[in-house]
Design a protein around this motif. Structure first.
Motif, PDB file in Angstrom:
ATOM      1  N   GLN A 123       0.591  -1.258   0.111  1.00 40.97           N
ATOM      2  CA  GLN A 123      -0.024   0.126   0.024  1.00 40.97           C
ATOM      3  C   GLN A 123       0.932   1.332   0.062  1.00 40.97           C
ATOM      4  O   GLN A 123       0.653   2.236  -0.824  1.00 40.97           O
ATOM      5  CB  GLN A 123      -0.957   0.001   1.197  1.00 40.97           C
ATOM      6  N   LYS A 124       1.879   1.364   0.770  1.00 43.00           N
ATOM      7  CA  LYS A 124       2.812   2.611   0.887  1.00 43.00           C
ATOM      8  C   LYS A 124       3.271   2.688  -0.767  1.00 43.00           C
ATOM      9  O   LYS A 124       3.757   3.766  -0.980  1.00 43.00           O
ATOM     10  CB  LYS A 124       4.082   2.169   2.038  1.00 43.00           C
ATOM     11  N   GLU A 144       2.360   1.892  -3.486  1.00 43.84           N
ATOM     12  CA  GLU A 144       1.450   2.326  -4.346  1.00 43.84           C
ATOM     13  C   GLU A 144       1.263   3.829  -4.337  1.00 43.84           C
ATOM     14  O   GLU A 144       1.051   4.570  -5.093  1.00 43.84           O
ATOM     15  CB  GLU A 144       0.010   1.383  -4.266  1.00 43.84           C
ATOM     16  N   GLU A 145       1.224   4.049  -2.768  1.00 45.79           N
ATOM     17  CA  GLU A 145       0.738   5.453  -2.666  1.00 45.79           C
ATOM     18  C   GLU A 145       2.011   6.432  -3.228  1.00 45.79           C
ATOM     19  O   GLU A 145       1.847   7.509  -3.686  1.00 45.79           O
ATOM     20  CB  GLU A 145       0.745   5.898  -1.221  1.00 45.79           C
ATOM     21  N   THR A 158       1.944   6.763  -6.994  1.00 44.90           N
ATOM     22  CA  THR A 158       1.190   7.573  -7.382  1.00 44.90           C
ATOM     23  C   THR A 158       1.729   9.054  -7.231  1.00 44.90           C
ATOM     24  O   THR A 158       1.662  10.068  -8.140  1.00 44.90           O
ATOM     25  CB  THR A 158      -0.117   7.554  -6.710  1.00 44.90           C
ATOM     26  N   GLU A 159       2.309   9.397  -5.951  1.00 44.30           N
ATOM     27  CA  GLU A 159       2.799  10.724  -5.839  1.00 44.30           C
ATOM     28  C   GLU A 159       3.886  11.096  -6.905  1.00 44.30           C
ATOM     29  O   GLU A 159       4.160  11.962  -7.627  1.00 44.30           O
ATOM     30  CB  GLU A 159       3.358  10.884  -4.446  1.00 44.30           C
TER      31      GLU A 159
END
Length: 306
Positions: free
Chosen positions: A286-287, A289-290, A293-294
């Motif tokens: 999850q980290k 993927e975040e 995205t950034e």
């Protein structure tokens, strides 16, 4: 300016290709271990079937009555078919291993050629930014490029952690599988079900699990070094000394029950470790993927300015 932008996009695509190859290579490594394990199992099966054929041949050489001889002949034909079928499976597996080995070599060669693409990408970015005449815009893009570089570095670290966790999950699951199979034979030993030497089969899986556990402990220690707040079961052992094995072979029912309880306790510890590893993996995913995205948002902004 246009030339600089094309150079940046080219190396960006190279990095993406490299990442895809790295993921494919990791999957191949996992499949390769599974194939090697399967190869060993087929070899054991082949040797057992060959032994069965030899035993039947020896029996046929004796002076049995015609009916028994006919039955033995039928059994031998069936065993010979099983030997041939196992040989075919071994040959297919060898062919698959050769193909996989070739693919692994090709990917490793390609990754060696692409080893410097991240540095080339950074160089292309700096060259493109240098062409910008507006000082404020150049400074703004430089800050965004620096931010993107930091994110790339953090993503690389995150990917390494995920690969380590993935290896830890697979190795721990492999040990757990051997414990579960040993427990199956342990139940047969306790209930005295009709089975040839359940103790032998039970300890065969326990010994294999103990060997796999050596790699598992090394990987789990590496995980604990990275994640200080994670503590796995200490002194985890499924290895039995000679006395314990002898006691299990010739001991009474409570010896079998005691060993079964030990295996159950070890299995529960392993399942708990697997759960912790999977939870960590999902958190890291999850980290990642975040962060991706950034990174993509930043990249999209400044690429439009080139």
């Amino acid at each position: 300016m246009e030339k600089g932008a094309k150079e940046v996009l080219y190396w960006k695509e190279q990095i993406e290709t490299k990442q895809r190859l790295e993921r494919r290579l990791e999957n191949l490594y996992i499949q390769w271990k599974g194939m090697c394990s399967r190869e060993n199992e087929l070899q054991v099966q082949y040797e057992k079937e060959q032994s069965d054929v030899q035993k039947l041949q020896q029996k046929n050489a004796a002076n049995f009555i015609r009916k028994v001889m006919r039955k033995q002949a039928e059994q031998m034909e069936e065993k010979e078919r099983e030997v041939l079928f196992t040989q075919e499976k071994q040959e297919r597996l060898q062919k698959e291993k050769q193909q996989m080995q070739q693919e692994i070599q090709d990917i490793e060669t390609a990754l060696q050629e692409m080893a410097d693409c991240e540095n080339q990408y950074d160089t292309a970015i700096q060259s493109a930014i240098a062409y910008i005449t507006d000082e404020a815009q150049r400074q703004r893009l430089q800050e965004m490029a620096d931010k993107q570089k930091q994110l790339t570095h953090r993503l690389h670290e995150k990917q390494e952690c995920m690969l380590l966790l993935s290896r830890a999950i697979h190795t721990t699951q492999a040990v757990c599988k051997e414990i579960q199979q040993a427990k199956d034979y342990g139940r047969s030993d306790i209930t005295n079900m009709a089975m040839v030497a359940p103790e032998f089969l039970k300890h065969k899986h326990l010994d294999k699990g103990a060997k796999l556990a050596e790699d598992m402990r090394d990987i789990l220690q590496r995980v604990e070094q990275i994640y200080q707040n994670v503590t796995f079961a200490k002194n985890l052992s499924i290895n039995l000394d000679t006395k314990a094995k002898i006691r299990d072979y010739v001991g009474l029912i409570w010896h079998d029950l005691a060993l079964y309880d030990d295996m159950t306790e070890t299995e529960q510890k392993l399942q708990k470790i697997i759960w912790q590893l999977e939870r960590l993996y999902q958190e890291e995913k999850q980290k990642k993927e975040e962060m991706q995205t950034e990174q993509q948002n930043i990249e999209a902004i400044w690429l439009e300015c080139l």
